[in-house]
Scaffold this motif. Structure first.
Motif, short mmCIF file in Angstrom:
data_model
loop_
_atom_site.label_atom_id
_atom_site.label_comp_id
_atom_site.label_asym_id
_atom_site.label_seq_id
_atom_site.Cartn_x
_atom_site.Cartn_y
_atom_site.Cartn_z
N GLY A 3 -9.81 -3.56 -13.10
CA GLY A 3 -11.08 -4.17 -12.73
C GLY A 3 -11.10 -4.44 -11.24
N ALA A 4 -11.36 -5.67 -10.88
CA ALA A 4 -11.41 -6.05 -9.46
C ALA A 4 -10.04 -6.48 -8.93
N GLN A 5 -9.04 -6.53 -9.80
CA GLN A 5 -7.73 -7.03 -9.40
C GLN A 5 -6.80 -5.89 -9.01
N ILE A 6 -6.15 -6.05 -7.85
CA ILE A 6 -5.16 -5.08 -7.39
C ILE A 6 -3.77 -5.54 -7.80
N HIS A 7 -3.04 -4.66 -8.46
CA HIS A 7 -1.68 -5.00 -8.89
C HIS A 7 -0.61 -4.37 -7.99
N GLY A 8 -1.02 -3.51 -7.07
CA GLY A 8 -0.05 -2.93 -6.16
C GLY A 8 -0.70 -1.89 -5.26
N TYR A 9 0.00 -1.56 -4.18
CA TYR A 9 -0.47 -0.49 -3.29
C TYR A 9 0.73 0.19 -2.66
N ALA A 10 0.53 1.41 -2.21
CA ALA A 10 1.59 2.17 -1.53
C ALA A 10 0.95 3.12 -0.53
N LEU A 11 1.66 3.35 0.57
CA LEU A 11 1.21 4.28 1.61
C LEU A 11 2.26 5.35 1.83
N GLY A 12 1.79 6.53 2.19
CA GLY A 12 2.67 7.63 2.59
C GLY A 12 2.31 8.06 3.99
N ILE A 13 3.30 8.07 4.87
CA ILE A 13 3.10 8.41 6.28
C ILE A 13 3.80 9.73 6.57
N LYS A 14 3.04 10.74 6.97
CA LYS A 14 3.63 12.03 7.31
C LYS A 14 4.12 12.00 8.74
N GLY A 15 5.43 12.09 8.91
CA GLY A 15 6.02 12.07 10.24
C GLY A 15 6.39 13.46 10.72
N ALA A 16 7.05 13.50 11.87
CA ALA A 16 7.42 14.78 12.47
C ALA A 16 8.43 15.54 11.63
N ALA A 17 9.40 14.82 11.04
CA ALA A 17 10.46 15.47 10.29
C ALA A 17 10.39 15.20 8.80
N SER A 18 9.80 14.06 8.40
CA SER A 18 9.72 13.72 6.99
C SER A 18 8.62 12.69 6.79
N TRP A 19 8.27 12.50 5.52
CA TRP A 19 7.35 11.43 5.17
C TRP A 19 8.09 10.11 5.07
N ILE A 20 7.38 9.01 5.31
CA ILE A 20 7.88 7.67 5.00
C ILE A 20 7.06 7.17 3.82
N LEU A 21 7.74 6.76 2.75
CA LEU A 21 7.07 6.20 1.58
C LEU A 21 7.18 4.68 1.70
N GLY A 22 6.11 4.07 2.15
CA GLY A 22 6.12 2.63 2.31
C GLY A 22 5.02 2.17 3.25
N PRO A 23 4.62 0.92 3.14
CA PRO A 23 5.15 -0.05 2.21
C PRO A 23 4.74 0.24 0.76
N VAL A 24 5.56 -0.27 -0.15
CA VAL A 24 5.21 -0.30 -1.56
C VAL A 24 5.25 -1.77 -1.98
N VAL A 25 4.10 -2.27 -2.43
CA VAL A 25 3.98 -3.65 -2.90
C VAL A 25 3.44 -3.59 -4.31
N ALA A 26 4.10 -4.27 -5.24
CA ALA A 26 3.71 -4.14 -6.65
C ALA A 26 4.00 -5.41 -7.42
#
Length: 285
Positions: free
Chosen positions: A189-212
């Motif tokens: 519904g209107a409630q968020i139980h978590g979020y995560a971001l993926g950042i594409k870098g020069a050599a690899s992705w960064i998976l974070g932050p992850v909040v849950a």
């Protein structure tokens, strides 16, 4: 210390120099990552008379009494001259006395930080996935509740992030969401139980932050990003979720490669909540 070197505050015109300096020690910072760092933090460094950048240190003040440090680098050709101590002290000087200043240490930096008054308070579990090692498990069933994170969700995401990180870092999240190549929320519904971001870098992705809210939510969000690309990826998990990481991350090809210490200045306690499953990056906390 070489008196011909100048210790300066760095800004946008120094981005390329910071990229080159990080590459000189085998780090993979790119212009986008450093741009976000400059937007939310303060960065200092030594320059030669010719303008070559040979050291750096960054501090990101999240509150008057809370900051995270990172990108402490001395060019290999200029080590053992006191530059690391000087530039780190300058970054520390941004904060008021008694502030909680944290950092994730490299093995090379540990002796310097200990001499300057930092103490180990925890560890981070660093996991890395090599390129192509995706799809080791079926994507968990998300029941239609995992949705793309949109710009107008920032305030609700920040409210959840404050509970997990222990301080309001709204300005950082605004820049990080702009930088992100992938962003997901798990909602009811209107409630968020978590979020995560993926950042594409020069050599690899960064998976974070992850909040849950819990392990299940963290798994749903991690899976969305981990299985969206075949690129190399890394994630930094706080010690409180070491068991979750050991159980879940190998399913998507991640392997634990290091356990760097988390340090704070004079051992000030960190206020991480149980909802923080992955750091934004070692430079941001």
């Amino acid at each position: 210390m070489d008196l011909s070197l100048r210790l300066e505050t760095l800004d946008v015109p120094d981005i390329n120099s910071l990229v080159r300096l990080s590459a000189a020690v085998g780090w993979d910072y790119d212009a986008a990552e450093i741009g976000t760092l400059l937007a939310v933090g303060r960065v200092f460094g030594h320059k030669t008379a010719a303008g070559e950048l040979v050291s750096s240190a960054a501090v990101v003040p999240y509150a008057p009494d809370r900051a995270h440090m990172g990108m402490v680098i001395v060019h290999p050709d200029f080590r053992r001259g006191g530059l690391g101590k000087a530039v780190t002290a300058t970054a520390l000087g941004v904060m008021t006395i008694g502030s909680c200043v944290s950092l994730v240490s490299t093995p090379e930096g540990l002796p310097l930080y200990e001499k300057m008054g930092f103490e180990i308070v925890s560890v981070v579990h660093k996991y890395v996935r090599s390129q192509g090692l995706s799809g080791y498990a079926d994507k968990p069933i998300d029941q239609g509740n995992v949705v793309s994170l949109r710009w107008d969700d920032i305030e609700r995401v920040n409210a959840l992030d404050v509970q997990a990180f222990g301080v309001d870092r709204r300005e950082f999240l605004r820049h990080r969401v702009r930088q992100a190549s992938a962003g997901w929320m798990l909602v009811n519904g209107a409630q968020i139980h978590g979020y995560a971001l993926g950042i594409k870098g020069a050599a690899s992705w960064i998976l974070g932050p992850v909040v849950a809210r819990d392990d299940w939510v963290a798994t749903q969000l991690t899976a969305q990003i981990a299985q969206a690309t075949m690129d190399a990826m890394r994630i930094d998990v706080p010690a409180q979720h070491a068991d979750w990481a050991a159980c879940e991350l190998p399913r998507w090809g991640f392997a634990k490669v290091a356990e760097p210490p988390v340090m704070t200045y004079h051992g000030r306690p960190l206020r991480f909540g149980k909802g923080l499953y992955a750091l934004a990056a070692q430079v941001f906390g």
